[in-house]
Design an enzyme around this catalytic site. Sequence first.
Site, mmCIF file in Angstrom:
data_model
loop_
_atom_site.group_PDB
_atom_site.id
_atom_site.type_symbol
_atom_site.label_atom_id
_atom_site.label_comp_id
_atom_site.label_asym_id
_atom_site.label_seq_id
_atom_site.Cartn_x
_atom_site.Cartn_y
_atom_site.Cartn_z
ATOM 1 N N ASP A 338 1.021 -1.015 0.139
ATOM 2 C CA ASP A 338 0.208 -0.321 -0.233
ATOM 3 C C ASP A 338 0.505 1.314 -0.353
ATOM 4 O OD1 ASP A 338 -2.510 -1.156 0.051
ATOM 5 O OD2 ASP A 338 -2.542 -1.123 1.938
HETATM 6 P P1 ATP Z 1 -2.875 3.415 -0.590
HETATM 7 O O1 ATP Z 1 -3.866 2.309 -0.264
HETATM 8 O O2 ATP Z 1 -1.986 3.858 -0.846
HETATM 9 O O3 ATP Z 1 -2.976 2.512 1.662
HETATM 10 P P2 ATP Z 1 -5.287 4.116 0.277
HETATM 11 O O4 ATP Z 1 -5.370 2.622 1.482
HETATM 12 O O5 ATP Z 1 -5.182 5.795 1.538
HETATM 13 O O6 ATP Z 1 -4.344 4.774 -0.681
HETATM 14 P P3 ATP Z 1 -8.084 4.699 0.092
HETATM 15 O O7 ATP Z 1 -8.554 5.036 1.592
HETATM 16 O O8 ATP Z 1 -8.311 3.569 -0.952
HETATM 17 O O9 ATP Z 1 -6.535 4.543 -0.140
HETATM 18 O O10 ATP Z 1 -8.343 6.219 -0.476
HETATM 19 C C1 ATP Z 1 -8.528 6.162 -2.150
HETATM 20 C C2 ATP Z 1 -9.079 7.576 -2.638
HETATM 21 O O11 ATP Z 1 -9.995 7.861 -1.712
HETATM 22 C C3 ATP Z 1 -8.262 8.294 -2.260
HETATM 23 O O12 ATP Z 1 -7.331 9.083 -3.038
HETATM 24 C C4 ATP Z 1 -8.984 9.482 -1.628
HETATM 25 O O13 ATP Z 1 -9.590 10.456 -3.056
HETATM 26 C C5 ATP Z 1 -10.393 8.550 -1.210
HETATM 27 N N1 ATP Z 1 -10.796 9.413 0.506
HETATM 28 C C6 ATP Z 1 -9.563 8.412 1.051
HETATM 29 N N2 ATP Z 1 -9.954 8.854 2.479
HETATM 30 C C7 ATP Z 1 -11.452 9.309 2.474
HETATM 31 C C8 ATP Z 1 -12.218 10.059 3.171
HETATM 32 N N3 ATP Z 1 -11.793 9.605 5.016
HETATM 33 N N4 ATP Z 1 -13.132 10.398 2.718
HETATM 34 C C9 ATP Z 1 -13.401 10.060 1.690
HETATM 35 N N5 ATP Z 1 -12.382 10.210 0.699
HETATM 36 C C10 ATP Z 1 -11.212 9.572 1.311
#
Ligand code: ATP
Length: 906
Positions: A338
């Site tokens: 990740d």
């Molecule tokens: P990685 O997979 O690299 O660890 P991550 O787990 O943070 O990243 P996700 O959590 O799936 O990735 O987030 C994907 C997208 O969702 C982000 O790029 C952002 O645009 C959006 N996002 C992340 N957190 C939030 C939140 N709390 N509320 C709304 N949108 C969010």
Amino acid sequence: MNKNSVPKTDDVLAKPYAYSPEKVLASLGTSQKGLKELEAEARLSKYGPNRLPQKKDLHPFLKFLKHFNNILIYVLLVAAVITALLDHWVDTWIILAVVIINSAIGFLQEGKAEKALEAVKKMLSMYAHVKRDGAYHEVAGEVLVPGDIIKLKSGDKVPADVRLLDVKSLRVNEASLTGESEEVEKNTEALDENTPLGDRFSMAYSGTIVSSGQGTGVVCATGSSTELGKINTMLSEVKTITTPLLKQIAKFGRQLTAIILAFGVVTFLVGYFIADYQLDEIFLAVVGLAVAAIPEGLPAIITIILAIGVQRMASRNAIIRLLPGVETLGSVSVICSDKTGTLTKGEMTAKKILTRNTALEVSGGGYAPEGEFLLDGKKTDPLEDKNVELLLRACMLCNDARLKKDKEEGWSIEGAPTEGALITLATKASLKTDPSFKRVDTLPFESEHKFMATLNEAGEGSKSRIIFLKGAPERVLSRCQYQGLGEGKSEEIDREWWDTNSSNVASEGLRLLAIAFKEVGNDQSEIDFAETADGFTLLGMVGLIDPPREEVIASVQECREAGVRVKMITGDHALTARAIASKIGIGDGKTVMSGPELDETDDNDLPDIAERVDVFARVSPEHKLRLVQALQKKGRVTAMTGDGVNDAPALKRADIGIAMGIKGTEASKEAAVMVLADDNFSSITNAVEEGRTVYDNLRKSLLFILPTNGGQGLIIITAILLGIVLPITPAQILWVNMVTAVTLALALAFEPMEKDVMKRKPRNPKDPLLSKSMLLRITYVSVLLNILSLSMFTFFSRGYSYEYASTMAVNTLIAGEVFYLFNSRFLKASVINFKGIIATKYVWGTVLAIVLFQALFTYLPLFQTWFGTEGIAAVHWLPMIGAGLILFFLVELEKFFVRIVTAEKK
Ligand code: ATP
């Protein structure tokens, strides 16, 4: 049940699902506000900690006996019987003593290994969100008491038996309790008293996993009173001490026994019919052969090496949940990681606000709400722009994080870093919290849909309500028809403009969140997916930075040198991912594949793509599973990280599933082989390094122990073939085996890692335990030990007693092993250098111990009677040391040739 009758507390608690939430709360003497801290403490001493009863341990004596259950030991026991029948009682007692000592060592070492694992297990304790004195806190699962109000969200493991009070699309996987893998949708309605466990929808039971949604509930039972406690199954935690490698070794032991027995029969036949030995003589010789060739100390040593590996990994923040992981880590060839928080610091700071009319820069770092808003380099008040003000309001309201200030530690957040950054941003702008924007309902963030929405009241005197939406730009944009303008006005959205401008920000490596809103009627009290499909007005976007962890750059480089490919698998935007990946050194700086592109790729084409591409963006958990499968099709031993509940299948499927200790859900931890205590990618690299070292040390121990047995076996066979008297007796052989196994070989378990451990290619998991070159070394050293020891015996047979000559033979063998121990410290590299000779304190400690043992063996009258030895002249230690030195240099010579040959092959 008569609805008007007042139920007894005990009845309610026995069947909380059959009563209304109010009744359950009342009978537990609690309320929606939660217990008071003092009351909770009192209840804790009354009900005891919320812990499952420990599995009953096997009685120590039975544990001790278990170590006799080994084919190698059976052979020794038969040997003891044979010597007894032949009236050689000293040999019998010695064989029995060895068997017992060996089991005692195995028992003690297993105890140590178990303790090490136990300590590691403690590092995996569970947390719960409990409401006490009216506010939620994170506490250890163990302190929960009946009456506590707790919050459950997707990915949590339910920490106690809970009567649900409020649910929002709460689905729970109850497989650990009911065996039923289908998820159960929960609600809060009271049920019939006779409802079976699997249908009690108003309850969430301890040990089950929340697969989606959220809810709150009141704890009704803890510890052994829970349903899980009643069936008394321990949940999967650190498993028993057995691994594929141990199984392989057990198999090897059986094969070895068969070979030894075959050799025994042939030796017997040759000795009796051809070499004309007496029957009892040849019997004794064959017994000698059997005890010589059996490496009885091996299983214990291997266990201890694995346990030391687990401990070393834990001290470097990699907690092994399943022991086989220790070995597999050594052969990992791809790590899929990740991004957020693992490769990057996971500390977000909002740096940019982009609206249709303006672009603001924000200064300041971390979570301290101190910094300025700059427009074209000049300070500005963001609240003057109505559109920006509403955007900041949305940042604050559509958010579950909390900003905290601690006197000592300063500003920090509770909740997701992305959300923490937004609260900090709004606070920087001095936006005040306004109770007239009270939240009515929430659609929580899930990485599948990548957005979050809240339904709020719309401020003082407003006749409508408002839905705030924040999330990944493309997800939010597709739901917007309008865009906001400066004076609170809006117009039709200009998608092209947003696409271009958001791409520009993302290519700088910033994470982008789009923020939108929609007005709805005052009567609306809930939101669901359908409601968020369209009709929104885009307020703008916020760009957050999350810098790479400095140490990760070096770790990725280290992986590259170690032949381990690192891939970034992120939920973030493709351009953000690419920018961060190239800062860290992952990928070629150009190629990125996105989730939607993966969807269009056929399973047959995926393996090649998965191998070639290193950066995957906008990925959902199911893509992770496909990627693992594709890489495995290519024969890659794949490690995959994950934190969410939906990552569990990919983690289970990966060769090494890795969960995050801090931000990971319980569900992901349960599915993982390894948990990172610090969520840091570098800890994975460290674990791989340790995994390789463990494997090295196992091989070193085998390389060391087996020639001892081989050499002794050969001495006996040669003696029989030559028709001479046995140079060493069975009792002496057992002494040698014991002394080498408990002292010398153990020193190798503590060997530090070799210099080149991360410069080699990963081990092919299909490679046999003993490679051809190892077999060659074992044979070579066996032959050398045989020749040296036999020559010594023959030389001293003339002019000295048999006892004297055989004492010389045994001590020569031991001297050879002491020197060979130094050879064995490095598999192929030369040890003729400062580091090689200075060795470790364990090596010198055991050498000292062995000198002491041999002095006793040679000079102590009691031992002389038992082992048939005789005190030797001081000057005769010199030829023995000389023999050891010869062996040492001959082995180094062999290594030298091996190095030349392998260098040529390359
Ligand atoms: P990685 O997979 O690299 O660890 P991550 O787990 O943070 O990243 P996700 O959590 O799936 O990735 O987030 C994907 C997208 O969702 C982000 O790029 C952002 O645009 C959006 N996002 C992340 N957190 C939030 C939140 N709390 N509320 C709304 N949108 C969010």
